[in-house]
Design a protein around this motif. Structure first.
Motif, PDB file in Angstrom:
ATOM      1  N   MET A  80      27.828  16.393  29.468  1.00 62.58           N
ATOM      2  CA  MET A  80      26.899  17.388  28.948  1.00 62.58           C
ATOM      3  C   MET A  80      27.152  18.713  29.675  1.00 62.58           C
ATOM      4  SD  MET A  80      23.354  15.511  28.037  1.00 62.58           S
ATOM      5  CE  MET A  80      22.742  15.149  29.647  1.00 62.58           C
ATOM      6  N   ALA A  81      27.896  19.569  28.995  1.00 61.80           N
ATOM      7  CA  ALA A  81      28.263  20.852  29.581  1.00 61.80           C
ATOM      8  C   ALA A  81      27.378  21.963  29.036  1.00 61.80           C
ATOM      9  CB  ALA A  81      29.731  21.149  29.273  1.00 61.80           C
ATOM     10  N   ARG A  82      27.292  23.026  29.810  1.00 58.18           N
ATOM     11  CA  ARG A  82      26.595  24.241  29.368  1.00 58.18           C
ATOM     12  C   ARG A  82      27.691  25.225  28.985  1.00 58.18           C
ATOM     13  NH1 ARG A  82      21.420  25.011  30.325  1.00 58.18           N
ATOM     14  NH2 ARG A  82      21.558  27.175  31.029  1.00 58.18           N
ATOM     15  N   ILE A  83      27.719  25.582  27.705  1.00 55.13           N
ATOM     16  CA  ILE A  83      28.772  26.417  27.153  1.00 55.13           C
ATOM     17  C   ILE A  83      28.192  27.784  26.805  1.00 55.13           C
ATOM     18  CG2 ILE A  83      30.556  26.612  25.377  1.00 55.13           C
ATOM     19  CD1 ILE A  83      30.764  24.091  27.205  1.00 55.13           C
ATOM     20  N   GLY A  84      28.774  28.835  27.380  1.00 62.21           N
ATOM     21  CA  GLY A  84      28.279  30.187  27.136  1.00 62.21           C
ATOM     22  C   GLY A  84      29.053  30.891  26.029  1.00 62.21           C
ATOM     23  N   TYR A  85      28.360  31.774  25.320  1.00 60.87           N
ATOM     24  CA  TYR A  85      29.018  32.615  24.316  1.00 60.87           C
ATOM     25  C   TYR A  85      28.536  34.050  24.517  1.00 60.87           C
ATOM     26  CZ  TYR A  85      30.405  34.876  20.011  1.00 60.87           C
ATOM     27  OH  TYR A  85      30.954  35.757  19.116  1.00 60.87           O
ATOM     28  N   ALA A  86      29.505  34.979  24.561  1.00 62.15           N
ATOM     29  CA  ALA A  86      29.200  36.403  24.700  1.00 62.15           C
ATOM     30  C   ALA A  86      29.985  37.150  23.635  1.00 62.15           C
ATOM     31  CB  ALA A  86      29.595  36.901  26.093  1.00 62.15           C
ATOM     32  N   ARG A  87      29.449  38.315  23.223  1.00 56.53           N
ATOM     33  CA  ARG A  87      30.133  39.123  22.210  1.00 56.53           C
ATOM     34  C   ARG A  87      29.804  40.589  22.418  1.00 56.53           C
ATOM     35  NH1 ARG A  87      28.614  41.789  18.023  1.00 56.53           N
ATOM     36  NH2 ARG A  87      26.513  40.925  18.039  1.00 56.53           N
TER      37      ARG A  87
ATOM     38  N   ASP B  44      34.268  30.536  16.770  1.00 58.24           N
ATOM     39  CA  ASP B  44      34.844  29.374  16.084  1.00 58.24           C
ATOM     40  C   ASP B  44      35.432  28.392  17.091  1.00 58.24           C
ATOM     41  OD1 ASP B  44      34.124  30.625  13.734  1.00 58.24           O
ATOM     42  OD2 ASP B  44      36.141  31.363  13.292  1.00 58.24           O
ATOM     43  N   GLU B  45      36.133  28.927  18.099  1.00 63.08           N
ATOM     44  CA  GLU B  45      36.731  28.061  19.123  1.00 63.08           C
ATOM     45  C   GLU B  45      35.638  27.328  19.907  1.00 63.08           C
ATOM     46  OE1 GLU B  45      39.698  28.501  22.938  1.00 63.08           O
ATOM     47  OE2 GLU B  45      40.012  29.861  21.233  1.00 63.08           O
ATOM     48  N   MET B  46      34.545  28.036  20.223  1.00 64.95           N
ATOM     49  CA  MET B  46      33.451  27.413  20.952  1.00 64.95           C
ATOM     50  C   MET B  46      32.844  26.277  20.131  1.00 64.95           C
ATOM     51  SD  MET B  46      29.665  28.707  21.967  1.00 64.95           S
ATOM     52  CE  MET B  46      29.260  28.570  20.245  1.00 64.95           C
ATOM     53  N   LEU B  47      32.611  26.537  18.838  1.00 65.15           N
ATOM     54  CA  LEU B  47      32.015  25.506  17.983  1.00 65.15           C
ATOM     55  C   LEU B  47      32.916  24.275  17.913  1.00 65.15           C
ATOM     56  CD1 LEU B  47      30.571  27.761  15.135  1.00 65.15           C
ATOM     57  CD2 LEU B  47      29.274  26.542  16.905  1.00 65.15           C
ATOM     58  N   ASN B  48      34.228  24.479  17.899  1.00 68.38           N
ATOM     59  CA  ASN B  48      35.166  23.342  17.894  1.00 68.38           C
ATOM     60  C   ASN B  48      35.185  22.617  19.237  1.00 68.38           C
ATOM     61  OD1 ASN B  48      35.975  23.705  15.237  1.00 68.38           O
ATOM     62  ND2 ASN B  48      37.607  25.122  15.800  1.00 68.38           N
ATOM     63  N   TYR B  49      34.903  23.325  20.304  1.00 65.19           N
ATOM     64  CA  TYR B  49      34.944  22.783  21.661  1.00 65.19           C
ATOM     65  C   TYR B  49      33.737  21.888  21.976  1.00 65.19           C
ATOM     66  CZ  TYR B  49      35.203  22.851  26.790  1.00 65.19           C
ATOM     67  OH  TYR B  49      35.269  22.508  28.119  1.00 65.19           O
ATOM     68  N   LEU B  50      32.610  22.142  21.306  1.00 62.77           N
ATOM     69  CA  LEU B  50      31.363  21.446  21.626  1.00 62.77           C
ATOM     70  C   LEU B  50      31.465  19.930  21.482  1.00 62.77           C
ATOM     71  CD1 LEU B  50      28.727  23.763  19.882  1.00 62.77           C
ATOM     72  CD2 LEU B  50      29.237  23.579  22.326  1.00 62.77           C
TER      73      LEU B  50
ATOM     74  N   PRO C 203      28.862  16.259  21.850  1.00 58.47           N
ATOM     75  CA  PRO C 203      27.447  15.858  21.826  1.00 58.47           C
ATOM     76  C   PRO C 203      26.821  15.958  23.215  1.00 58.47           C
ATOM     77  CG  PRO C 203      28.746  14.363  20.491  1.00 58.47           C
ATOM     78  CD  PRO C 203      29.721  15.272  21.205  1.00 58.47           C
ATOM     79  N   GLY C 204      25.625  16.531  23.262  1.00 59.67           N
ATOM     80  CA  GLY C 204      24.899  16.685  24.516  1.00 59.67           C
ATOM     81  C   GLY C 204      25.103  18.034  25.178  1.00 59.67           C
ATOM     82  N   ASP C 205      26.097  18.810  24.724  1.00 62.78           N
ATOM     83  CA  ASP C 205      26.321  20.141  25.288  1.00 62.78           C
ATOM     84  C   ASP C 205      25.175  21.080  24.911  1.00 62.78           C
ATOM     85  OD1 ASP C 205      28.728  19.304  26.319  1.00 62.78           O
ATOM     86  OD2 ASP C 205      29.971  20.376  24.847  1.00 62.78           O
ATOM     87  N   THR C 206      25.036  22.144  25.678  1.00 66.37           N
ATOM     88  CA  THR C 206      24.060  23.186  25.379  1.00 66.37           C
ATOM     89  C   THR C 206      24.791  24.515  25.263  1.00 66.37           C
ATOM     90  OG1 THR C 206      22.282  22.042  26.566  1.00 66.37           O
ATOM     91  CG2 THR C 206      22.005  24.418  26.208  1.00 66.37           C
ATOM     92  N   VAL C 207      24.596  25.205  24.143  1.00 66.34           N
ATOM     93  CA  VAL C 207      25.168  26.536  23.951  1.00 66.34           C
ATOM     94  C   VAL C 207      24.173  27.532  24.522  1.00 66.34           C
ATOM     95  CG1 VAL C 207      25.853  28.278  22.255  1.00 66.34           C
ATOM     96  CG2 VAL C 207      26.472  25.872  21.905  1.00 66.34           C
TER      97      VAL C 207
ATOM     98  N   CYS D 216      24.066  19.082  19.793  1.00 71.69           N
ATOM     99  CA  CYS D 216      24.022  19.984  20.940  1.00 71.69           C
ATOM    100  C   CYS D 216      22.723  20.779  20.898  1.00 71.69           C
ATOM    101  CB  CYS D 216      25.212  20.943  20.901  1.00 71.69           C
ATOM    102  SG  CYS D 216      26.805  20.098  21.049  1.00 71.69           S
ATOM    103  N   ASN D 217      22.357  21.353  22.028  1.00 67.87           N
ATOM    104  CA  ASN D 217      21.163  22.187  22.121  1.00 67.87           C
ATOM    105  C   ASN D 217      21.565  23.652  22.186  1.00 67.87           C
ATOM    106  OD1 ASN D 217      19.199  20.052  22.256  1.00 67.87           O
ATOM    107  ND2 ASN D 217      19.981  19.633  24.308  1.00 67.87           N
ATOM    108  N   PHE D 218      20.590  24.512  22.042  1.00 61.49           N
ATOM    109  CA  PHE D 218      20.800  25.955  22.036  1.00 61.49           C
ATOM    110  C   PHE D 218      19.802  26.590  22.994  1.00 61.49           C
ATOM    111  CE2 PHE D 218      19.261  30.020  20.350  1.00 61.49           C
ATOM    112  CZ  PHE D 218      20.421  30.763  20.398  1.00 61.49           C
ATOM    113  N   GLU D 219      20.275  27.590  23.753  1.00 65.22           N
ATOM    114  CA  GLU D 219      19.393  28.272  24.706  1.00 65.22           C
ATOM    115  C   GLU D 219      19.706  29.769  24.705  1.00 65.22           C
ATOM    116  OE1 GLU D 219      19.082  28.377  29.520  1.00 65.22           O
ATOM    117  OE2 GLU D 219      19.332  26.403  28.593  1.00 65.22           O
TER     118      GLU D 219
END
Length: 184
Positions: free
Chosen positions: A1-8, A48-54, A56-60, A87-90
């Protein structure tokens, strides 16, 4: 269960330092960053790459709603895609976490308010431009030459002077001289 960040960031001139610092402080394990990509684009390379990387159990984790989606529908669709991957969203700024039912409800409400704010800004901008137009004030850059300079340009061109020379006399570009001549 990783925490995955997205910035733009929308333009290549902007930097994502503020977002990246907030994501790192939130303890993300990996960050995907789109540079110079509008939030209105449905497909963004790093998103798109992040969505493919996710997995189950990860949090964006995002810094703010508008970094993920520019309108309510787009944001909710992306969150639904994230949740369909189990996955969850924060969101850090809005303090929304969809791991529970209250977070999911608040996400819908907050994104609707964010959309309302953007729509109101657009409406006020249009109203301001319309009011300015009624008072003969148009947006854009002011003309570099006055009516007399335009008349001179037309007269000189009629006398056979080159556009390059006219531009030099008026201290404007050749494109501007052509525009003055076309407005005749």
């Amino acid at each position: 269960m990783a925490r995955i960040g997205y910035a733009r960031v929308s333009t290549v001139d902007q930097d994502a330092d503020l977002q990246l610092a907030a994501l790192e402080a939130a303890g993300v394990d990996k960050i995907f960053t789109d540079h110079g990509v509008s939030g209105t684009k449905a497909s963004r390379p790093q998103l798109d790459e992040m969505l493919n990387y996710l997995r189950p159990g990860d949090t964006v984790v995002i810094w703010k709603f508008d970094r993920l989606g520019r309108n309510t529908r787009n944001l909710l669709d992306l969150v639904e895609t994230i949740e369909n991957k189990d996955c969850n969203f924060e969101s850090i700024t809005e303090q929304i976490d969809t791991s529970g039912p209250m977070g999911k409800a608040m996400l819908t409400i907050m994104s609707a308010f964010a959309q309302l704010e953007r729509d109101q800004i657009a409406e006020r901008t249009k109203a301001g431009l319309a009011a300015a137009a009624k008072n003969n004030r148009l947006g854009g850059r002011p003309r570099k030459a006055d009516a007399q300079a335009v008349a001179d340009a037309r007269k000189w061109k009629a006398e056979g002077m080159s556009v390059k020379k006219i531009a030099g006399y008026l201290e404007v570009s050749r494109a501007t001289v052509y525009r003055y001549l076309q407005d005749a």
